[in-house]
Design an enzyme around this catalytic site. Structure first.
Site: not given
Ligand code: BEZ
Length: 217
Positions: A51, A127
């Site tokens: 993110c 997402r």
């Molecule tokens: C992330 O790295 O953005 C992420 C990965 C897995 C679950 C939620 C966020």
């Protein structure tokens, strides 16, 4: 998810569901974006690696969205204070975030937009990306899983494709990029079918009777 809720999820061509929500930059409502393109997108959680790369990339290339008349609005189920702290981190890493991020703690906006996919996570948004046009109509929807960061190039390509289709009354082929040939509407009746020579005389590239392309002009 209840059947009624599933049936009311936004679909392409339908009005985007209304909302009013707190954000990192004060309250916003969908109608604030009347007359503008809006890219509404969710991310799973603040202070997570993928993110952080996505929101930083959107922030760094914000000018390219603005140049296309597109406003950005993020969303996650984190609090306003979390968004503020996280965006400060990104500013320190060289990517000040110039757009608001909705703090959807009660998931009311996320549910209305189908951003919660329980088999991926029951407590965080996937997402998702909703492209909403100046009339408030949903024009394209993308969903990515937790593990896959989005491509800014592809998001901009979607916007360019939608805006080009609107402006020229054409469609855009696979892997289309701005500047490459666009697709002329297919004939609607046998009487409208052109010979290759007739199509070429109009400046079209003739592939077959229902596929003719032309320069974007
Ligand atoms: C992330 O790295 O953005 C992420 C990965 C897995 C679950 C939620 C966020």
């Amino acid at each position: 998810m209840a059947e009624e809720e599933i049936r009311s999820l936004p679909r392409i061509g339908e009005p985007a569901p209304d909302f009013e929500a707190p954000t990192s930059r004060g309250p916003v409502k969908l109608s604030d974006y009347n007359g503008k393109w809006l890219m509404l997108f969710s991310h799973p959680a603040d202070f997570t690696p993928v993110c952080t790369t996505e929101i930083s990339a959107f922030a760094r290339r914000y000018g390219e969205f603005q140049a296309r008349g597109v406003e950005l609005l993020g969303l996650s189920v984190d609090s306003v204070h979390s968004h503020i702290a996280w965006t400060r981190d990104m500013a320190e890493m060289g990517a000040p975030v110039p757009f608001p991020i909705i703090a959807d703690l009660d998931m009311s906006v996320a549910r209305r937009y189908g951003m919660i996919h329980p088999n991926e996570s029951a407590t965080a948004t996937v997402r998702a990306v909703f492209f909403i046009d100046p009339k408030g109509i949903v024009r394209a929807i993308l969903y990515y899983p937790m593990s896959l960061g989005r491509s800014v190039d592809e998001l901009l390509r979607v916007i360019d494709g939608l805006q080009t289709a609107d402006r020229l009354g054409v469609s855009t082929p696979a892997d289309w990029r701005p500047g490459s040939e666009v697709i002329v509407p297919a004939p609607k009746s046998a009487a409208e079918v052109e010979t290759p020579e007739e199509a070429r005389a109009k400046g079209y590239t003739y592939h077959t009777w229902y596929l003719r392309t032309k320069p974007q002009g």
